[in-house]
Design a protein around this motif. Sequence first.
Motif: not given
Length: 341
Positions: A1-10
């Motif tokens: 298991x690996x955590x989801x990526x945090x997308x770049x903010x706007x």
Amino acid sequence: MHKELTPLPDNDLELLEKAHQTYRELEAEIGKVIIGQNETVRSILTTVFSQGHTLIIGVPGLAKTLLVKTLSQVLSWSFKRIQFTPDMMPADIIGMELLQEDPTTGTRTMKFVRGPLFAHVVLADEINRTPPKTQSALLEAMQEYKVTSMGEQHQLQRPFIVFATQNPIEQEGTYPLPEAQLDRFMFSLWMEYPSVEEEENIVLSTTEEHEPTVQSVCSLEDVKSYQQLVRRVPVSRHVVSYAVALARKTRPELPEADQYVRDYISWGAGPRASQHMILGAKALAVLDGEPTVSAQHIRQVAPLVLRHRVMPNYNASGEGIDSDAIVRHVLDQPAEPIYVE
């Protein structure tokens, strides 16, 4: 298991689009002077965005100096070229303390006079022609962003990027860079001969009265913001594992290495190779306007990162196998680690 990526903010996505547009403009401006060498131009812009140093290897006459000088012009960065010679001393590149007299008071004081390393872009021409002591002075500057003279440290301005050149033909009277110094270079680029059409265009453009000029594309602060953005680009554990796996496959003493590697490599790439593959891949993602890093980005930068960190042994030399052939072999192996969500 690996955590989801945090997308770049706007706001970062807007900066990403601006960075991509700047890259296209930089590429176009450099192309006014440098004909062909598209992959080399892309690679040096990758190192600029990721704040890395680059070793450029190529025969004389391939416009290595012109390329780096043009790069500094389109970035509006200060540029210095150092022609390394066997009699060059560290003070010749760092600077030195000189006794100076105040004309009004007659007071004499020692003052540090800066050497050519005090520039944003430094071209270290034929770096392997200078003795190890001078090479080491350059190494400190590349790694620490400072120089030491008479026991005092002087900070170099940032950004600070070194492009060092080597001639692959003439080896007599040279001082080969030790592995520790080679490892400080993010990329090693081989400049190839131009194609027939490119060479004809080079001859035409350089024998006319008109000389091409380039315009500055972006400010220093713009580039700094892009370099910071590169660090913020998310990368998955999957992609990191792929970069680490490629580096480990080059180490003959590890179980990950196959028989080919054990037969032909003295030693392989260290952990800095994995770091530079990820950083270079992040920079490529920014150049392409992509918000995440893919394994394909890793595959693009891997040869540039690994070729000068893989040391072929005597068996390889005897059979005409060089580091590029070994890196190609490693990249041709079953590719990416597989993770199950």
